[in-house]
Design a protein around this motif. Structure first.
Motif, PDB file in Angstrom:
ATOM      1  N   ALA A 169      71.508 -12.071 -13.169  1.00 31.62           N
ATOM      2  CA  ALA A 169      72.090 -12.424 -14.449  1.00 31.62           C
ATOM      3  C   ALA A 169      71.829 -11.302 -15.472  1.00 31.62           C
ATOM      4  CB  ALA A 169      71.484 -13.731 -14.962  1.00 31.62           C
ATOM      5  N   TRP A 170      72.856 -11.021 -16.317  1.00 32.72           N
ATOM      6  CA  TRP A 170      72.741  -9.940 -17.293  1.00 32.72           C
ATOM      7  C   TRP A 170      71.894 -10.411 -18.469  1.00 32.72           C
ATOM      8  CZ3 TRP A 170      73.348  -4.957 -17.296  1.00 32.72           C
ATOM      9  CH2 TRP A 170      73.377  -4.261 -18.508  1.00 32.72           C
ATOM     10  N   TRP A 171      70.834  -9.662 -18.769  1.00 31.66           N
ATOM     11  CA  TRP A 171      69.909 -10.026 -19.836  1.00 31.66           C
ATOM     12  C   TRP A 171      70.451  -9.465 -21.151  1.00 31.66           C
ATOM     13  CZ3 TRP A 171      64.191  -8.016 -20.219  1.00 31.66           C
ATOM     14  CH2 TRP A 171      63.503  -8.776 -21.188  1.00 31.66           C
ATOM     15  N   ARG A 172      71.156 -10.287 -21.877  1.00 34.98           N
ATOM     16  CA  ARG A 172      71.865  -9.826 -23.066  1.00 34.98           C
ATOM     17  C   ARG A 172      70.931  -9.154 -24.069  1.00 34.98           C
ATOM     18  NH1 ARG A 172      73.830 -13.811 -27.680  1.00 34.98           N
ATOM     19  NH2 ARG A 172      71.573 -13.705 -27.945  1.00 34.98           N
ATOM     20  N   ASP A 173      69.846  -9.836 -24.424  1.00 33.54           N
ATOM     21  CA  ASP A 173      68.954  -9.299 -25.458  1.00 33.54           C
ATOM     22  C   ASP A 173      68.104  -8.143 -24.937  1.00 33.54           C
ATOM     23  OD1 ASP A 173      69.985 -11.193 -27.177  1.00 33.54           O
ATOM     24  OD2 ASP A 173      68.384 -12.639 -26.779  1.00 33.54           O
ATOM     25  N   GLY A 174      67.626  -8.274 -23.705  1.00 38.52           N
ATOM     26  CA  GLY A 174      66.764  -7.227 -23.152  1.00 38.52           C
ATOM     27  C   GLY A 174      67.497  -5.942 -22.850  1.00 38.52           C
ATOM     28  N   MET A 175      68.819  -6.017 -22.638  1.00 36.83           N
ATOM     29  CA  MET A 175      69.590  -4.820 -22.326  1.00 36.83           C
ATOM     30  C   MET A 175      70.435  -4.379 -23.516  1.00 36.83           C
ATOM     31  SD  MET A 175      68.586  -4.368 -19.208  1.00 36.83           S
ATOM     32  CE  MET A 175      69.691  -3.430 -18.160  1.00 36.83           C
ATOM     33  N   ALA A 176      70.140  -4.912 -24.684  1.00 32.99           N
ATOM     34  CA  ALA A 176      70.913  -4.560 -25.875  1.00 32.99           C
ATOM     35  C   ALA A 176      70.689  -3.098 -26.250  1.00 32.99           C
ATOM     36  CB  ALA A 176      70.518  -5.462 -27.044  1.00 32.99           C
ATOM     37  N   GLU A 177      71.683  -2.512 -26.905  1.00 32.69           N
ATOM     38  CA  GLU A 177      71.583  -1.115 -27.322  1.00 32.69           C
ATOM     39  C   GLU A 177      70.384  -0.944 -28.235  1.00 32.69           C
ATOM     40  OE1 GLU A 177      74.342   2.305 -29.472  1.00 32.69           O
ATOM     41  OE2 GLU A 177      75.219   0.354 -28.924  1.00 32.69           O
ATOM     42  N   SER A 179      67.280  -1.141 -27.163  1.00 33.21           N
ATOM     43  CA  SER A 179      66.112  -1.702 -26.473  1.00 33.21           C
ATOM     44  C   SER A 179      65.808  -0.861 -25.243  1.00 33.21           C
ATOM     45  CB  SER A 179      66.387  -3.139 -26.024  1.00 33.21           C
ATOM     46  OG  SER A 179      66.683  -3.961 -27.122  1.00 33.21           O
ATOM     47  N   PRO A 180      64.518  -0.686 -24.908  1.00 32.63           N
ATOM     48  CA  PRO A 180      64.203   0.018 -23.662  1.00 32.63           C
ATOM     49  C   PRO A 180      64.661  -0.835 -22.481  1.00 32.63           C
ATOM     50  CG  PRO A 180      62.211  -0.904 -24.643  1.00 32.63           C
ATOM     51  CD  PRO A 180      63.315  -1.101 -25.631  1.00 32.63           C
ATOM     52  N   PRO A 181      65.480  -0.301 -21.578  1.00 30.06           N
ATOM     53  CA  PRO A 181      65.978  -1.123 -20.468  1.00 30.06           C
ATOM     54  C   PRO A 181      64.841  -1.592 -19.569  1.00 30.06           C
ATOM     55  CG  PRO A 181      66.526   1.192 -20.126  1.00 30.06           C
ATOM     56  CD  PRO A 181      65.956   1.084 -21.509  1.00 30.06           C
ATOM     57  N   ARG A 182      64.870  -2.848 -19.197  1.00 24.33           N
ATOM     58  CA  ARG A 182      63.842  -3.404 -18.330  1.00 24.33           C
ATOM     59  C   ARG A 182      64.416  -4.608 -17.599  1.00 24.33           C
ATOM     60  NH1 ARG A 182      63.221  -4.748 -23.579  1.00 24.33           N
ATOM     61  NH2 ARG A 182      62.416  -6.810 -24.170  1.00 24.33           N
ATOM     62  N   LEU A 183      63.712  -5.024 -16.567  1.00 21.20           N
ATOM     63  CA  LEU A 183      64.179  -6.151 -15.770  1.00 21.20           C
ATOM     64  C   LEU A 183      64.028  -7.451 -16.538  1.00 21.20           C
ATOM     65  CD1 LEU A 183      62.701  -5.434 -12.218  1.00 21.20           C
ATOM     66  CD2 LEU A 183      65.114  -5.530 -12.819  1.00 21.20           C
ATOM     67  N   PRO A 184      64.964  -8.382 -16.367  1.00 21.39           N
ATOM     68  CA  PRO A 184      64.799  -9.699 -16.965  1.00 21.39           C
ATOM     69  C   PRO A 184      63.686 -10.476 -16.271  1.00 21.39           C
ATOM     70  CG  PRO A 184      66.775  -9.637 -15.584  1.00 21.39           C
ATOM     71  CD  PRO A 184      66.236  -8.249 -15.637  1.00 21.39           C
ATOM     72  N   ALA A 185      63.238 -11.530 -16.930  1.00 23.37           N
ATOM     73  CA  ALA A 185      62.248 -12.432 -16.344  1.00 23.37           C
ATOM     74  C   ALA A 185      62.780 -13.859 -16.456  1.00 23.37           C
ATOM     75  CB  ALA A 185      60.916 -12.299 -17.071  1.00 23.37           C
TER      76      ALA A 185
END
Length: 260
Positions: A169-177, A179-185
């Motif tokens: 699933a795409w992590w909307r907030d965690g992958m926002a412009e 933000s440092p890209p990281r894996l969702p939890a």
């Protein structure tokens, strides 16, 4: 390596096709003195399966299997996919519709026997599902973003909702412009290409209309979901050993059998 206890009745079928664009004669590739398809069958035997059978498209594969005491059947050469080949093998072996069949790819010489057992046991415990498969948690962002790493998302009953090459699933907030890209939890799940079917569904599957989603993603299992059927998913604690698609993969696996 742990050996699986004998599990109530299932069959392992191993599709093996001699022609391979990336690695010609792949099933016959030598790994520590044995053809790869034989290595796969020997591992699969340790799962507790009642029988392990190679479904081959060439008599050369039958010959090497015979030399090593591995059961094999000859199937047509013009099958579009491994599941088509296995459907023919089910007929040739006269398997009853309710027989649980585990499809172990012929290029997985490091397949974990306990994983085969787990997938077979899961399907037997899920009469609401026509298939079962496996997945494990991803721990590297580059794998999550890699289209060659297939991802799966599940419902609360650990049944597949969707398989994709896209990061889901795409992590909307965690992958926002910004933000440092990281894996969702919790961690996203990588699909492991190991399947169990009931023989009746395996015979029916090649006759189902291909799904537009399947053609877009180039993922055959999406045909099952598109037709409203369900796939149960076993969560493995670890990633499987490497498979063999290329000459580089083969060298890597040979090094595991013969470390320098």
């Amino acid at each position: 390596m742990a050996h699986a206890a004998a599990s109530a009745g299932f069959i392992v079928l191993i599709p093996a096709r001699l022609a391979s664009t990336r690695l010609p004669n792949k099933p016959l590739a030598d790994i520590a003195g044995m053809p790869m398809v034989v290595r796969v069958a020997l591992r699969a035997r340790q799962s507790g399966a009642q029988q392990c059978v190679v479904a081959a498209d060439d008599k050369t594969i039958l010959q090497v299997c015979s030399e090593h005491g591995i059961d094999a059947v000859l199937t047509r050469q013009d099958h579009a996919s491994g599941s088509d080949r296995l459907a023919e093998a089910c007929d040739r072996l006269g398997l009853a519709d309710e027989t649980v069949v585990v499809n172990v790819q012929g290029d997985e010489p490091l397949i974990e026997p306990l994983l085969i057992t787990a997938v077979a046991d899961l399907l037997r415990s899920r009469p609401d599902c026509v298939m079962s498969t496996a997945a494990h948690a991803l721990d590297r962002l580059e794998d999550f973003l890699n289209p060659n790493v297939v991802k799966v998302v599940l419902d609360r009953a650990q049944t597949a909702l969707y398989f994709s090459r896209a990061p889901i699933a795409w992590w909307r907030d965690g992958m926002a412009e910004g933000s440092p890209p990281r894996l969702p939890a919790p961690a996203p799940l990588r699909h492991i290409g190991l399947y169990a079917y009931r023989a009746g569904f395996l015979r029916r599957f090649p006759k189902l209309e291909p799904s537009p989603l399947e053609l877009t993603e180039s993922l055959e299992q999406l045909r099952v979901l598109w037709h409203g059927e369900r796939i149960a998913v076993h969560i493995s604690a670890q990633a499987p050993g490497p498979g063999v698609d290329t000459a580089e993969d083969l060298a890597r696996v040979r090094a595991i059998f013969h470390p320098t």
